[in-house]
Design a protein around this motif. Structure first.
Motif, PDB file in Angstrom:
ATOM      1  N   ASP A 575     -25.683  41.665   5.694  1.00  0.00           N
ATOM      2  CA  ASP A 575     -26.040  40.880   6.874  1.00  0.00           C
ATOM      3  C   ASP A 575     -27.567  40.775   6.982  1.00  0.00           C
ATOM      4  OD1 ASP A 575     -23.294  40.707   7.379  1.00  0.00           O
ATOM      5  OD2 ASP A 575     -23.309  42.573   8.536  1.00  0.00           O
ATOM      6  N   TYR A 576     -28.112  41.132   8.164  1.00  0.00           N
ATOM      7  CA  TYR A 576     -29.554  40.972   8.365  1.00  0.00           C
ATOM      8  C   TYR A 576     -30.378  42.010   7.603  1.00  0.00           C
ATOM      9  CZ  TYR A 576     -29.049  37.251  11.760  1.00  0.00           C
ATOM     10  OH  TYR A 576     -28.782  36.041  12.357  1.00  0.00           O
ATOM     11  N   ALA A 577     -29.788  43.166   7.307  1.00  0.00           N
ATOM     12  CA  ALA A 577     -30.506  44.150   6.492  1.00  0.00           C
ATOM     13  C   ALA A 577     -30.773  43.584   5.099  1.00  0.00           C
ATOM     14  CB  ALA A 577     -29.692  45.443   6.402  1.00  0.00           C
ATOM     15  N   GLU A 578     -29.799  42.859   4.576  1.00  0.00           N
ATOM     16  CA  GLU A 578     -29.984  42.197   3.285  1.00  0.00           C
ATOM     17  C   GLU A 578     -31.069  41.135   3.368  1.00  0.00           C
ATOM     18  OE1 GLU A 578     -27.494  39.183   0.334  1.00  0.00           O
ATOM     19  OE2 GLU A 578     -26.413  40.531   1.692  1.00  0.00           O
ATOM     20  N   GLY A 631     -35.754  47.817  17.976  1.00  0.00           N
ATOM     21  CA  GLY A 631     -35.294  46.614  17.288  1.00  0.00           C
ATOM     22  C   GLY A 631     -34.277  46.907  16.200  1.00  0.00           C
ATOM     23  N   SER A 632     -33.820  45.844  15.595  1.00  0.00           N
ATOM     24  CA  SER A 632     -32.823  45.950  14.539  1.00  0.00           C
ATOM     25  C   SER A 632     -33.270  45.093  13.362  1.00  0.00           C
ATOM     26  CB  SER A 632     -31.463  45.467  15.045  1.00  0.00           C
ATOM     27  OG  SER A 632     -31.530  44.085  15.365  1.00  0.00           O
ATOM     28  N   ALA A 633     -32.482  45.111  12.283  1.00  0.00           N
ATOM     29  CA  ALA A 633     -32.786  44.283  11.125  1.00  0.00           C
ATOM     30  C   ALA A 633     -32.830  42.812  11.503  1.00  0.00           C
ATOM     31  CB  ALA A 633     -31.742  44.526  10.029  1.00  0.00           C
ATOM     32  N   SER A 712     -29.710  57.309   6.224  1.00  0.00           N
ATOM     33  CA  SER A 712     -29.748  56.520   7.457  1.00  0.00           C
ATOM     34  C   SER A 712     -29.129  55.165   7.162  1.00  0.00           C
ATOM     35  CB  SER A 712     -31.191  56.342   7.949  1.00  0.00           C
ATOM     36  OG  SER A 712     -31.228  55.480   9.073  1.00  0.00           O
ATOM     37  N   ASP A 713     -27.871  55.008   7.525  1.00  0.00           N
ATOM     38  CA  ASP A 713     -27.178  53.752   7.241  1.00  0.00           C
ATOM     39  C   ASP A 713     -27.814  52.566   7.946  1.00  0.00           C
ATOM     40  OD1 ASP A 713     -25.471  55.174   5.666  1.00  0.00           O
ATOM     41  OD2 ASP A 713     -23.819  55.232   7.107  1.00  0.00           O
ATOM     42  N   ASP A 714     -28.202  52.742   9.200  1.00  0.00           N
ATOM     43  CA  ASP A 714     -28.724  51.624   9.991  1.00  0.00           C
ATOM     44  C   ASP A 714     -30.108  51.172   9.545  1.00  0.00           C
ATOM     45  OD1 ASP A 714     -26.432  51.580  11.492  1.00  0.00           O
ATOM     46  OD2 ASP A 714     -27.233  52.860  13.079  1.00  0.00           O
ATOM     47  N   PHE A 715     -30.900  52.105   9.026  1.00  0.00           N
ATOM     48  CA  PHE A 715     -32.276  51.767   8.650  1.00  0.00           C
ATOM     49  C   PHE A 715     -32.515  51.974   7.151  1.00  0.00           C
ATOM     50  CE2 PHE A 715     -32.318  52.908  13.123  1.00  0.00           C
ATOM     51  CZ  PHE A 715     -32.943  51.787  13.677  1.00  0.00           C
TER      52      PHE A 715
END
Length: 990
Positions: A575-578, A631-633, A712-715
């Motif tokens: 998703d946005y991390a990519e 914030g987030s990715a 850290s999965d989220d980051f």
């Protein structure tokens, strides 16, 4: 790639032989690694220009090489267009007529290059070919009146092949019609040729079989289809009509110059028995350059001198030239065999005459060798307790079943023999005997014959069990100091800034190429080293009690019913991390110029770039009224895409707290931003970055980053960006692009093909051998094996992918191969360490192996250049400018071998190619090695002479000085013979 000065001189000489001396067969025998394919490309260009001036409308070159992998590797170097490159399934000679006429339509180019390979193109034994081959034949044959309405003809040509038949028939029907519509007249020409070539008797026989369609006629069908294949192959040969034939790695199919009455004979009669066809042979070893008395004694038909004369007879097809050469060569051989220091003048004169006679049809340039190889690791190794146990336990086990003796060389070559010895007759016999009379207690008692699946599953330290394997592990992992298990790519030879953490190593790193005589060794090395690399990381993860323990296999259960389960991989870049990792943000890319920060530490670079990022963030905060927050990715991506680069879309909700650090790493080393700086193209940058997303989503990669930065999965994307910055990714990509020598889409295609997926090989364990579970599979990623496989599209693609990946900065870091990797393939771009697991019997084989990594722009040369010229003032292109500086300082009156292949050794501790030979103490290894090295230095003096070993003894006994020996070397290099440089006067080069 433009040819270097010595290559250009050779190309001019070859064309001179063709055009002015009217000699239509030439051997280009440049030493391994000196770019014979580049010379061949220059020859193609010059000969085509010559033919164009004579009024030719279509210049056709047939390129014959020994296998598909070499064809794929050399196609771009030789100038073969992608549309002319072969797939295995379409490379049969019986299918080439279609390719020929597809390239003879209205808009055909002047040059056409058609690659053929003996293993597939000429493979017409007793078989009926592959499905594509039969489908193309069917599409054409059904147009003939005799077969047009023939019931059962499709089934006859299908030959019991049920899968995809209709698909391939429709595919080739479309290609045939399209080819005919391009103005070539393909269908009418093929109909006329087939009507003339197919005997009426064969037509009646095919009709009878189709009408009868009985199962017992299957073998009759096979023979008839094979006959049809030969007919189509002959039509292809008749239509080729090449202006130039290039035969690459000629020694692989030398029988073509004296062929039998088979498919290779068809090729030979068409091209090689016709002296009007220009033929360029490419081979560093067109005949075995050196043969020992032992080799001659073991095989009386094998004789270096006989092979040499056979090649010369082929080259010198003119009877007068042939007789003159043999007379001159007899005089030289006689003088050499009666070597006498008082008669050297006569010997030198005869040698000069022989040299001139060879120069009429052979060109050969050799590299400078002194000082290039570091042989300090050709040493005896320390054996351990399990080395002895491996032999003792296996022999006791064989004695228990009265099977015989275990070969000592097996035990010296691999541990856990029953785990890796697949497809060996000894293993098959052991399995058969054990199944008939199982002895579970005996099997359980012996610990060195089989791996334990339960140990692997818990990442237990597995004893190497073999001194050679332990030596290799020590070389690769260096007791943890190399950090190789934590690297996804090698540090660049010339970092733009000082690398950090695991990339900060003392000495330049290198991949390792391993050659072995036994096929079980590549399988074993790939599995054991990959397991150890994985284990070193997973043990660290398992030390954290908060983590769920990692297991090697998909399920904790080791029972047979769990054999099909695969690892569940939860990718973290999605998703946005990519998008954060794969989006080429132009605004952030502008904040970092590599040349501006050369030689500084990463902390200093980040601090300076962070100031620019801070100012940029300040502007958008004011402009859009945004504040900082959690914030987030998605927010990171929206800031880059909408606010920095100005594309319309959703606004970010906040500026993330850690934005300054994250955007700083993106500016310096994001895969997408680095790729954009390289390609200057959004789409190409995005495409390459997606390969990095896949790389970092691999389980092995996630494990490495978890060890380094914590899980850290989220980051996770932050860890990825941090790793890229510490790994100097921009410098890695720029160096890689330089050595590939390509631009744009070609460069992108080469880079994309180098990201190798994780493979696996099936192994036996104690649990599977004893029947407690199915055979498990061990993952190969850190190291891989390159060995003989079935010749089909899937396996050819796999071996090609392995070659591309090993020639990239990325994993695998170890490649173990059998003799399949010994000739014609390049492995030099990121490897300067070569390990001879088993020593060859002949010094030429040793030279061929080392020639795989001792080549143009090889890693040892680049690391030496970076070490000597890495601190000069740079302006635009780091690598171009370093090599230019090296050429200005080092070349002087030498050829372009300096600095692109070697450098004068000025005592500056330049980086060298490492020869690793792990020898067992008190074995014959030391004597074999010393003999190989001794012969390697002088065997060229005996080229084309009978009983070379005795001649070398005589030369040693004569105690000639270096100057006298130098005069005896035969010089066939156009560059050096023309007086442009003296190739034998350089005392020491690296």
């Amino acid at each position: 790639m433009r040819p270097k000065d010595f290559q250009e001189a050779t190309a001019r000489r070859i064309v001179e032989i063709f055009e002015k001396e009217k000699q239509n067969r030439v051997l280009l025998a440049d030493e391994v690694g000196l770019g014979k394919t580049i010379v061949a490309r220059a020859v193609v260009g010059k000969v085509s220009d010559w033919h164009r001036k004579m009024g030719d409308k279509h210049f056709k070159v047939v390129y014959i090489c020994s296998n598909i992998n070499i064809a794929n590797q050399n196609s771009k170097k030789l100038g073969i267009r992608d549309e002319d490159c072969l797939r295995v399934s379409e490379s049969r000679l019986s299918m080439q007529h279609l390719k020929i006429y597809q390239n003879q339509g209205r808009d055909h180019s002047f040059q056409q290059l058609i690659p053929l390979t003996p293993a597939t193109s000429f493979s017409m034994t007793g078989g009926c070919g592959n499905q594509e081959e039969r489908a193309l034949m069917f599409v054409l044959l059904r147009r003939l009146p005799a077969f047009r309405e023939l019931s059962g003809f499709s089934d006859f040509m299908r030959y019991y092949e049920l899968k995809n038949w209709d698909y391939f028939v429709n595919l080739y029907e479309g290609q045939v019609v399209s080819c005919d519509e391009n103005g070539s007249g393909y269908i009418s020409i093929m109909m006329a040729a087939l009507n003339q070539a197919i005997p009426n008797g064969m037509i009646r026989e095919i009709q009878a079989v189709c009408h009868k369609a009985a199962p017992e006629d299957r073998w009759r069908s096979r023979d008839m289809i094979n006959s049809l294949r030969r007919i189509f192959a002959q039509i292809s040969l008749d239509k080729l009509e090449p202006d130039l034939v290039i035969m690459d790695e000629f020694q692989r199919f030398r029988d073509l110059i004296a062929p039998a009455d088979d498919e290779t004979g068809m090729l030979s009669k068409k091209f090689l028995q016709d002296s009007a066809t220009k033929v360029l042979l490419l081979s560093a070893t067109p005949y075995k350059p050196y043969s020992t008395l032992e080799e001659i004694g073991q095989n009386e038909s094998f004789d270096h001198y006989r092979e040499f004369m056979q090649v010369m007879d082929f080259l010198l097809y003119d009877a007068r030239k042939n007789a003159e050469f043999k007379s001159v060569w007899r005089d030289f051989s006689h003088s050499l065999s009666e070597l006498n220091t008082e008669r050297l003048t006569v010997l030198y004169a005869n040698k000069s005459n022989a040299e001139n006679a060879l120069y009429g049809s052979i060109c050969r340039t050799e590299r400078f060798r002194a000082g290039m190889i570091d042989a300090s690791k050709a040493a005896e190794i320390e054996i351990g307790r399990n080395d002895i146990l491996s032999f003792a336990e296996m022999q006791r086990f064989l004695n228990e079943y009265n099977i015989g003796n275990v070969p000592v060389d097996y035990v010296k070559s691999a541990p856990y023999l029953l785990s890796f010895m697949e497809s060996y007759k000894l293993k098959e016999n052991i399995v058969k005997q054990y199944k008939a009379r199982p002895n579970a207690q005996l099997l359980k008692h012996y610990k060195t014959m089989l791996l334990r699946k339960i140990d692997l599953n818990t990442y237990k330290k597995v004893d190497s069990g073999n001194a050679r394997l332990q030596y290799l592990m020590d070389t690769v992992f260096d007791g943890g100091r190399s950090c190789m298990e934590k690297l996804l790519w090698l540090p660049p030879s010339k970092p733009y800034y000082k690398t950090a953490r695991v990339f900060r190593v003392g000495s330049p790193l290198s991949k390792v190429l391993v050659f072995s005589s036994w096929e079980m060794v590549p399988r074993m090395i790939a599995s054991m080293l990959s397991y150890e690399a994985e284990r070193l990381n997973c043990v660290k993860i398992n030390e954290n009690k908060e983590n769920k323990p990692k297991r090697y296999f998909a399920a904790d259960s080791l029972e047979a019913d769990s054999k099909r389960k695969r690892r569940i991989v939860v990718v973290r870049l999605r998703d946005y991390a990519e998008k954060v990792v794969s989006y080429p943000c132009k605004k952030l890319g502008e904040l970092y110029d590599p040349l501006e920060y050369l030689g500084r530490g990463l902390d200093s670079v980040q601090k300076d770039v962070a100031k620019k990022v801070r100012a940029l963030l300040g502007q958008i905060k004011i402009k859009y009224g945004l504040s900082e927050g959690r914030g987030s990715a998605k927010d990171y991506f929206n800031v880059m895409y909408h606010l920095f680069d100005g594309f319309e879309g959703e606004m970010p909700s906040v500026i993330p707290h850690n934005a300054e650090a994250v955007f700083t790493n993106i500016a310096i080393a994001s895969p997408a931003v680095c790729a954009y700086r390289l390609f200057k193209n959004d789409e190409q940058a995005d495409t390459l970055a997606e390969n990095f997303v896949s790389l970092f989503n691999k389980t092995e990669s996630m494990d490495i980053l978890d060890v380094l930065y914590g899980k850290s999965d989220d980051f996770y994307y932050e860890a990825v960006l941090r790793y890229c910055a510490e790994g100097n990714l921009q410098a890695v990509l720029d160096e890689w692009a330089y050595v590939l020598g390509e631009k744009g889409d070609d460069l992108l295609e080469s880079m994309q093909g180098s990201f190798l997926g994780t493979a696996s090989v099936q192994v036996d364990t104690y649990e599977s051998f004893s029947g407690q579970s199915a055979k498990p599979r061990m993952r190969n990623h850190f190291a891989v094996g390159y060995f003989n496989a079935r010749l089909d599209d899937k396996n050819v693609q796999r071996t090609e992918s392995i070659r591309l990946a090993f020639n990239s900065p990325f994993r695998p870091f170890v490649l173990a191969t059998t003799s399949i990797g010994q000739e014609g393939l390049d492995f030099h771009l990121y490897c300067r360490k070569i390990c001879h697991w088993n020593l060859p019997s002949n010094p030429v084989d040793l030279e061929q192996r080392e020639g795989r990594i001792n080549r143009y722009l090889c890693l040892a040369i680049r690391q030496s250049i970076a070490q000597k010229y890495g601190s000069i003032a740079f302006h635009t292109d780091v690598w171009d400018e370093m090599f230019h500086a090296a050429s200005e300082a080092e070349k002087q009156d030498l050829s372009d071998l300096v600095p692109f292949w070697c450098l004068p050794d000025d005592g500056s501790n330049a980086v060298k190619i490492e020869r690793i030979v792990p020898m067992y103490p008190l074995s014959k290894d030391r004597l074999v090695y010393e003999r190989l090295v001794k012969v390697l230095t002088l065997y060229r003096l005996t080229l084309g002479q009978p009983r070379q070993e005795e001649l070398l003894d005589a030369i040693h006994a004569a105690e000639l000085d270096d100057e006298a020996l130098d005069k005896l070397f035969i010089n066939l290099s156009p560059y050096f013979r023309n007086g442009q440089a003296c190739g034998k006067k350089v005392e020491a080069l690296i």
